[in-house]
Design an enzyme around this catalytic site. Sequence first.
Site, PDB file in Angstrom:
ATOM      1  N   THR A   1       0.824  -1.210   0.000  1.00 28.79           N
ATOM      2  CA  THR A   1       0.000   0.000   0.000  1.00 28.79           C
ATOM      3  C   THR A   1       0.855   1.255   0.000  1.00 28.79           C
ATOM      4  O   THR A   1       1.988   1.246   0.502  1.00 28.79           O
ATOM      5  CB  THR A   1      -0.898  -0.014   1.257  1.00 28.79           C
ATOM      6  OG1 THR A   1      -1.504   1.254   1.416  1.00 28.79           O
ATOM      7  CG2 THR A   1      -0.101  -0.300   2.525  1.00 28.79           C
ATOM      8  N   ASP A   2       0.277   2.350  -0.489  1.00 27.68           N
ATOM      9  CA  ASP A   2       0.984   3.637  -0.429  1.00 27.68           C
ATOM     10  C   ASP A   2       1.094   4.162   1.006  1.00 27.68           C
ATOM     11  O   ASP A   2       1.883   5.072   1.276  1.00 27.68           O
ATOM     12  CB  ASP A   2       0.295   4.684  -1.327  1.00 27.68           C
ATOM     13  CG  ASP A   2      -1.172   4.934  -0.992  1.00 27.68           C
ATOM     14  OD1 ASP A   2      -1.706   4.296  -0.066  1.00 27.68           O
ATOM     15  OD2 ASP A   2      -1.775   5.798  -1.672  1.00 27.68           O
ATOM     16  N   GLU A   3       0.309   3.578   1.926  1.00 27.34           N
ATOM     17  CA  GLU A   3       0.328   4.074   3.309  1.00 27.34           C
ATOM     18  C   GLU A   3       1.662   3.843   4.004  1.00 27.34           C
ATOM     19  O   GLU A   3       1.902   4.414   5.067  1.00 27.34           O
ATOM     20  CB  GLU A   3      -0.766   3.399   4.131  1.00 27.34           C
ATOM     21  CG  GLU A   3      -2.143   3.785   3.701  1.00 27.34           C
ATOM     22  CD  GLU A   3      -3.194   3.355   4.694  1.00 27.34           C
ATOM     23  OE1 GLU A   3      -2.855   3.115   5.872  1.00 27.34           O
ATOM     24  OE2 GLU A   3      -4.355   3.274   4.290  1.00 27.34           O
TER      25      GLU A   3
ATOM     26  N   LYS B   1       2.258  -3.328   7.329  1.00 21.17           N
ATOM     27  CA  LYS B   1       2.491  -3.461   5.878  1.00 21.17           C
ATOM     28  C   LYS B   1       3.920  -3.012   5.538  1.00 21.17           C
ATOM     29  O   LYS B   1       4.598  -3.639   4.728  1.00 21.17           O
ATOM     30  CB  LYS B   1       1.477  -2.633   5.079  1.00 21.17           C
ATOM     31  CG  LYS B   1       0.057  -3.155   5.125  1.00 21.17           C
ATOM     32  CD  LYS B   1      -0.126  -4.543   4.527  1.00 21.17           C
ATOM     33  CE  LYS B   1       0.105  -4.590   3.039  1.00 21.17           C
ATOM     34  NZ  LYS B   1      -0.246  -5.925   2.473  1.00 21.17           N
TER      35      LYS B   1
ATOM     36  N   TYR C   1      -1.904  -0.691  11.131  1.00 21.57           N
ATOM     37  CA  TYR C   1      -2.046  -1.373   9.826  1.00 21.57           C
ATOM     38  C   TYR C   1      -0.860  -1.035   8.923  1.00 21.57           C
ATOM     39  O   TYR C   1      -0.173  -1.921   8.404  1.00 21.57           O
ATOM     40  CB  TYR C   1      -3.366  -0.969   9.146  1.00 21.57           C
ATOM     41  CG  TYR C   1      -3.372  -1.241   7.659  1.00 21.57           C
ATOM     42  CD1 TYR C   1      -3.340  -2.542   7.165  1.00 21.57           C
ATOM     43  CD2 TYR C   1      -3.373  -0.190   6.736  1.00 21.57           C
ATOM     44  CE1 TYR C   1      -3.324  -2.793   5.789  1.00 21.57           C
ATOM     45  CE2 TYR C   1      -3.364  -0.429   5.366  1.00 21.57           C
ATOM     46  CZ  TYR C   1      -3.332  -1.735   4.897  1.00 21.57           C
ATOM     47  OH  TYR C   1      -3.302  -1.977   3.537  1.00 21.57           O
TER      48      TYR C   1
END
Length: 332
Positions: free
Chosen positions: A121-123, A152, A148
Amino acid sequence: MRRQLVTGGAGFIGSNYVRHVLAHTDDAVTVLDALTYAGNEASLAGLPPERMRLVRGSITDAALVDSLVADADVVVHFAAESHNDNSLADPSPFVQTNLVGTYTLLEAVRRHGTRYHHISTDEVYGDLDLDDPARFTEATPYNPSSPYSATKAGSDLLVRAWVRSFGVRATISNCSNNYGPYQHVEKFIPRQITNVIDGVRPRLYGAGLNVRDWIHVDDHNAAVLAILERGRIGETYLIGADGEKNNREVIELILTLMGHPADAYDHVTDRPGHDLRYAIDSTKLRTELGWTPRYTSFADGLADTIDWYRGHESWWRPMKAATESKYARTGQ
Ligand code: NAD
Ligand code: DAU
């Protein structure tokens, strides 16, 4: 024909990926999915049994993972605990699945020499200011905010270490916010579409100025297939379709497309640590692999998605009440 092992293939993006692979390749797919609250066998309904089989089990089960990886030519790893709000309520399954589960898969592909693609993810990059002209690139330093996104980020770093230290043949992709069919009603867009269908006013966290970079799930999955086929081993590719919108714009568009006044929504308690803005620069993917998004109009993609939820109430209805009672506990 390749044999793909797809983890998390009964979830939102994974089930759309399985459909994409069956439609665009001759590959056979084995889905490994724990069928948590987020996994749904119904998302794979109607697929040909000679090309798709579902194995119910956890990516943390080393013996099961080893036997499935032994039979696969490639592993595409979608399985995760994926919802930020849940990670704030209880981070523990996020550590287990996202970190221990990824470690378990990496050890298996290392033993068997299997090609591996890691979905992220970009997060992992944290957030950008609203008035910052910058976008995330493959060189942006990791700076995750939530439990989260921290798990990741940790899983991405495990992959990088297994490539460098053990020669695992892996690629990584970091994508922005997906929308489309089969997305769990806990997530922003399907939650608000199904609220409107139910006559409930949509809920906007805080002022609603946070920006997400929306991409249709089919465009994400086409990029994953391109990386699997033509990506360079050890490389990371960012996936995004230039779809920046703030949450207020999204909710107003949903209301308008569904025939309601654009301001018929409520503001509720903000998410703690709420990331302000995500934005992807996908130049590397576009120039190296020739990928371009097919969904260039967010309004059209959103209208299709609204139609899908209107036409598939039997798919989402069983999860709606439990999801809303979870949100009621935090006043959201
Ligand atoms: P999802 O929550 O809809 O699906 C996750 C799937 O993983 C479910 O089917 C669930 O049953 C399964 N799963 C969970 N724990 C498992 C375990 N221990 N073993 C086996 N299966 C397990 O998630 P999603 O939105 O489809 O996201 C898929 C992947 O894409 C995740 O890795 C996520 O981080 C990443 N991603 C999501 C987005 C997005 O906008 N949704 C954007 C970028 C990246
Ligand atoms: O950027 C990629 C990420 O996108 C993925 O890694 C995650 O798995 C995926 O869940 C998504 O994370 P977000 O936290 O951005 O998505 P979510 O749908 O939960 O929320 C989108 C935005 O909408 C966010 O700013 C919070 C806000 N929101 C969310 C809900 C559920 C609301 O305003 N109201 C809501 O009811």
